[in-house]
Design a protein around this motif. Sequence first.
Motif, short mmCIF file in Angstrom:
data_model
loop_
_atom_site.label_atom_id
_atom_site.label_comp_id
_atom_site.label_asym_id
_atom_site.label_seq_id
_atom_site.Cartn_x
_atom_site.Cartn_y
_atom_site.Cartn_z
N UNK A 169 75.80 29.89 38.05
CA UNK A 169 74.58 30.28 38.65
C UNK A 169 74.12 31.54 39.12
N UNK A 170 72.70 31.33 39.17
CA UNK A 170 71.88 32.55 40.06
C UNK A 170 70.91 31.72 40.28
N UNK A 171 70.23 32.98 41.62
CA UNK A 171 69.27 32.15 41.95
C UNK A 171 68.29 33.36 42.46
N UNK A 172 66.97 33.88 42.11
CA UNK A 172 66.50 35.24 41.74
C UNK A 172 65.29 35.04 42.62
N UNK A 173 64.25 35.48 42.44
CA UNK A 173 62.75 35.72 42.83
C UNK A 173 62.24 34.90 41.51
N UNK A 174 61.24 34.34 41.57
CA UNK A 174 60.60 33.36 40.31
C UNK A 174 60.18 34.33 38.93
N UNK A 175 59.21 35.72 39.91
CA UNK A 175 59.01 36.24 38.78
C UNK A 175 59.78 37.22 38.31
N UNK A 176 60.82 37.46 38.66
CA UNK A 176 62.23 37.96 37.96
C UNK A 176 63.24 36.82 37.11
N UNK A 177 63.10 35.55 37.52
CA UNK A 177 63.46 35.10 36.77
C UNK A 177 62.67 34.69 35.69
N UNK A 178 61.72 34.46 35.85
CA UNK A 178 60.46 34.45 34.28
C UNK A 178 60.37 35.35 33.52
N UNK A 179 60.41 36.54 34.89
CA UNK A 179 60.88 37.70 33.30
C UNK A 179 61.77 37.62 31.96
N UNK A 180 63.52 37.46 32.98
CA UNK A 180 64.06 37.10 32.45
C UNK A 180 64.88 36.35 31.28
N UNK A 181 63.79 34.63 31.12
CA UNK A 181 64.02 34.03 30.53
C UNK A 181 62.62 34.15 29.17
N UNK A 182 61.17 35.39 29.27
CA UNK A 182 60.86 35.11 28.85
C UNK A 182 61.10 35.00 27.41
N UNK A 183 61.32 34.56 26.23
CA UNK A 183 61.68 33.89 24.78
C UNK A 183 62.79 33.39 25.03
N UNK B 245 62.93 29.18 21.90
CA UNK B 245 63.53 31.09 22.14
C UNK B 245 65.17 31.64 21.80
N UNK B 246 65.34 32.18 21.77
CA UNK B 246 66.45 32.90 21.20
C UNK B 246 67.68 32.72 22.66
N UNK B 247 68.14 33.64 22.11
CA UNK B 247 69.82 33.72 23.25
C UNK B 247 69.27 35.20 25.08
N UNK B 248 69.43 34.39 25.64
CA UNK B 248 69.42 35.41 27.03
C UNK B 248 70.57 36.98 26.63
N UNK B 249 69.92 37.64 27.51
CA UNK B 249 71.15 38.74 27.84
C UNK B 249 71.56 38.29 28.89
N UNK B 250 73.25 39.24 28.86
CA UNK B 250 74.40 38.43 29.84
C UNK B 250 73.86 38.18 31.33
N UNK B 251 73.68 37.43 31.57
CA UNK B 251 73.54 37.02 33.17
C UNK B 251 73.79 37.67 33.87
N UNK B 252 74.92 37.98 34.16
CA UNK B 252 76.18 38.36 35.13
C UNK B 252 75.80 39.92 35.24
#
Length: 459
Positions: free
Chosen positions: A328-342, A362-369
Amino acid sequence: MTTATAGYPVHVHARLDPGLSRWLWLVKWFLAIPHYLLLAFLWLGFVVFSVVAFFAILLNGHYPRVLFDFNVGVLRWSWRVAYYTYGALATDRYPPFSLGAEPDYPATLDIAYPEHLSRGLVLVKWWLLAIPHYLIVGFFLGGGSYVAYRTGETVYNSGGLVGLMALFAGIALLFTGRYPQGLFDFVLGMDRWVLRVAAYSGLMTDTYPPFRFDAGGDEPATTTIDQTPPPPPGHGGWTPGRVAAVVVGALLLITGGAVGGTGVVGLWADTAQRDSAGFLTTATKSFHSDGYALQFGTVELRWTDEDWPLADDWLGEVGLKADDDVFIGIGRTEDVDRYLSGVERDEVSTAGSQVTYRHRDGGSPAPPSAQGFWVASGTGEVTWRAEQGSWTAVVLNADGSRGVDTTLAAKAQVPALRTLSVWLVVAGGVVLVLGLAMMLTAAVVVGRSRRGDTSTSAR
């Protein structure tokens, strides 16, 4: 002195207007909206005054005349609106905005004032003794509209068999231009039965309603009795200004009840719904994504004035609890949108029990931790002290795999809940008392003005 039909003390008369419009009945629900709005408040006044009358009858055996006249007026007003609309559809003459008798209107209602009422019957007649009639009236009025009898509350409306027969009459008007006399007689018989029961359950008479179907616009011929009418409007009666005071008082009662009720619910939640750590927790819900992440909608937290008494402490710590195998991660919306883009994911929005998913390819994300923008993160559960801004929560599998399936519950401390709830209870109570005082003051003023008129007449 005037005359009124003797027999049962509730007298319902009506005449079928000739030349009714073929189509007007289709829009009468719309034309009657002003009446419906006013009657909603007047019926609240009816309930309040019925409760007062209940205790007056219990203590001294008398229904205060000023309250009796108001409640009869509400029944008259309701009956005229029902007769115009779908309780009969038997006139095209628009109902007057009046509590008075309005003898020239095609539908009239008179209830003889009782000089004395039984103290014992008042305890049981409005609920226990009237049950057989409620079953019959329920059949007449059906489930969509009803007569509700609770502590003197009597709400008249059309529906059920009454509404069905009125609908048949409307269809006959549409195609033939005439209202079948047989339908009119039948509808009026049901309406008359309803109004008799309404008066009995409204504590206005001790005479038990007859199990008799008196059809037609006129009641069976009986003897007549002398009856002294109440003073006309403007001369010690329920003038428009005094009726307006009751309406405003009813509006204040509704507002105060809503505000105070919200405060009571808040106090209950504050004392009974917190866990051992002091959190209020929502119900657990299941969520699923065929992608790599669940992205929950943006939450806006704003309290811009530092001098605001609640300031940053109003929400306190918040948290999310999920299954132990998810991140579970909580972040500012603009940072989360950037991370999950694609990233293949599902955007989740909730409204009550409804959950809506919007899938993004889309594809897979970078390691969230490994991300440094999270203000709070963890596996299974996370807590965070709320701050101002736009925030988004994300749930992913801890191992980064595709297909997220978990349960989730939100929690918050809300330390300001008790203070806010107390203020709501106090404010709601003040508004309730003000509304009740306004309604009762209007009744007292009417009573005093009538006594003054009586004294003047005597001199």
